[in-house]
Scaffold this motif. Structure first.
Motif, mmCIF file in Angstrom:
data_model
loop_
_atom_site.group_PDB
_atom_site.id
_atom_site.type_symbol
_atom_site.label_atom_id
_atom_site.label_comp_id
_atom_site.label_asym_id
_atom_site.label_seq_id
_atom_site.Cartn_x
_atom_site.Cartn_y
_atom_site.Cartn_z
ATOM 1 N N HIS A 115 0.829 -1.216 0.000
ATOM 2 C CA HIS A 115 0.000 0.000 0.000
ATOM 3 C C HIS A 115 0.859 1.261 0.000
ATOM 4 C CE1 HIS A 115 -4.102 -1.331 0.230
ATOM 5 N NE2 HIS A 115 -3.915 -2.086 1.297
ATOM 6 N N GLY A 137 -8.667 -0.868 6.162
ATOM 7 C CA GLY A 137 -9.633 -1.487 7.064
ATOM 8 C C GLY A 137 -8.976 -2.005 8.336
ATOM 9 N N GLY A 163 -10.716 2.762 8.504
ATOM 10 C CA GLY A 163 -11.635 2.029 7.632
ATOM 11 C C GLY A 163 -12.631 1.207 8.438
ATOM 12 N N ASP A 167 -16.619 1.279 8.424
ATOM 13 C CA ASP A 167 -17.437 0.077 8.224
ATOM 14 C C ASP A 167 -18.439 -0.110 9.362
ATOM 15 O OD1 ASP A 167 -16.009 -0.360 5.904
ATOM 16 O OD2 ASP A 167 -14.619 -1.779 6.820
ATOM 17 N N GLY A 180 -17.271 2.037 3.775
ATOM 18 C CA GLY A 180 -16.613 3.310 3.461
ATOM 19 C C GLY A 180 -17.211 4.037 2.260
ATOM 20 N N GLY A 272 -7.213 1.644 1.563
ATOM 21 C CA GLY A 272 -8.586 1.784 1.074
ATOM 22 C C GLY A 272 -9.228 3.133 1.344
ATOM 23 N N ASN A 276 -11.128 7.985 -0.468
ATOM 24 C CA ASN A 276 -12.184 8.932 -0.071
ATOM 25 C C ASN A 276 -11.923 10.333 -0.654
ATOM 26 O OD1 ASN A 276 -13.331 11.042 1.983
ATOM 27 N ND2 ASN A 276 -14.484 9.161 2.305
ATOM 28 N N ASP A 304 -7.060 -3.024 -2.025
ATOM 29 C CA ASP A 304 -6.128 -4.131 -2.254
ATOM 30 C C ASP A 304 -6.017 -4.474 -3.740
ATOM 31 O OD1 ASP A 304 -5.866 -4.099 0.418
ATOM 32 O OD2 ASP A 304 -7.046 -5.916 0.797
#
Ligand code: KG4
Ligand code: ZN
Length: 335
Positions: A115, A137, A163, A167, A180, A272, A276, A304
């Motif tokens: 990442h 997450g 994350g 969730d 999200g 992730g 946004n 991912d």
């Protein structure tokens, strides 16, 4: 360095082919979200079984589309952790078996390093050193990056990851998993002035985060709306907006603080939650005021994917690293 990358740590199967000279040659991504949605979260056993079905055909597809034979590769990289143990073992076993068959080295890489380096897949790449905000997450971390493998943790979440907070709050609002993107969609139409959520830990010095209190705050707000006959659709939009603004503000404040503390002007954001839009816009604006710059992965490489694993693997294979014969996956693995 021509490297095949396999990502199977959670609920996406990602396979990609990266070449140090030509860049990304092919990538395939399959999301299992439809399988897990009825359970409100990822079911590890179902995730492993689906990776078994999908990964090998995706490897064939990627190699065929790039016109590359396995024996031409310089190595096979796979996510060795952190993640779901069964899911990780599918990718690790396949990657190691393929590498052995092709007579090339295999290498397990750290999912969060994948990442972290994903913004380097873009044409305009950040230069070392920089501060990275990893928001996924499972993780919320600020890391100082001086080079490949030269990472220093500056701060992290003491409880829920950003994350995870998205969730859980989405679940409270009756939205599907993963929440999200659904929160973001509602928030875009919410009233920012109706509810005022706290900005956790911004008053304290340091670079750690805490997001579990925001979820409780959201729960209490939903209960208040329920007592008034709701929550209505408008209530949900306004709660989503207040929640998202609180997370975004908190992340922006801590990123600016980290850059100042380290005396750096470059921020990289990945994971992730970095997809946004509100977070991207707020960070870009806040940093421009301080003559600092922020680099993001392309939206498809925020969540991912195999490309980030192929890229991270290529850097480490080029440095001569490879797996030992008895290398194991690491479901919990600090970076
Ligand atoms: O990096 P990732 O795909 O998987 C992990 O390694 O965890 O991140 C998934 C997380 C989920 O919690 C998901 O809700 C969140 O990223 N996410 C978002 C957005 N897109 C994905 N959160 C906020 N806004 C988004 N647009
Ligand atoms: Zn991830």
């Amino acid at each position: 360095m021509l490297v095949l990358g396999l990502e199977t740590s959670c609920d996406e199967t990602g396979v990609a082919l990266f070449d140090s000279e030509r860049g990304l040659l092919a990538d395939a991504l399959y999301s299992q979200v439809d399988i897990h949605v009825e359970y409100g979260g990822v079911v590890p056993e179902l995730a492993s079984r689906d990776h078994v079905r999908k990964t090998l055909p995706m490897v064939e597809e990627v190699l065929r589309s790039a016109g590359v034979a396995g024996a031409d590769l310089d190595g096979v990289a796979y996510t060795a952790g952190p993640g779901l143990v069964g899911a990780l073992m599918v990718g690790a076993t396949l990657a190691r078996a393929l590498a052995w068959g092709w007579g090339v080295p295999a290498l397990g890489v750290h999912h969060m390093e994948g990442h972290l380096l994903a913004p380097m897949l873009e044409d305009e790449r950040p230069e070392f050193p920089f501060v990275a905000l990893l928001v996924s997450g499972g993780h919320t971390q600020l890391v100082r990056v001086d080079g490949i493998g030269r990472y220093r943790l500056l701060g992290e979440s003491l409880d829920d990851a950003a994350g995870e907070a998205f969730d859980k709050t989405a679940k409270l609002l009756g939205l599907p998993y993963p929440g999200g993107p659904h929160i973001a969609r509602l928030a875009a139409e919410g009233d920012p002035a109706r509810f005022d959520f706290p900005r956790p830990m911004v008053g304290k010095p340091g670079l750690d985060f805490s997001f579990s209190g925001l979820k409780t705050y959201a729960l209490n707000t939903v209960e208040d709306c329920r007592a008034a006959g709701g929550p209505s659709e408008k209530d949900c939009r306004d709660i989503a907006r207040a929640f998202e603004d609180a997370v975004v503000d908190t992340l922006v404040i801590k990123c600016r603080r980290a850059l100042r503390q380290e005396g750096l002007k470059t921020l990289v954001i990945a994971g992730g939650v970095s997809a946004n839009r509100n977070l991207r816009a707020s960070l870009t604006e806040a940093l421009a005021r301080e003559r600092a710059r922020v680099f993001y992965p392309a939206p498809r490489f925020c969540t991912d994917n195999g490309a980030m694993i192929a890229f991270a693997g290529a850097q480490r294979l080029a440095a001569g690293q490879r797996d030992d014969a008895d290398t194991a996956v690491r479901p919990r693995w600090p970076m």
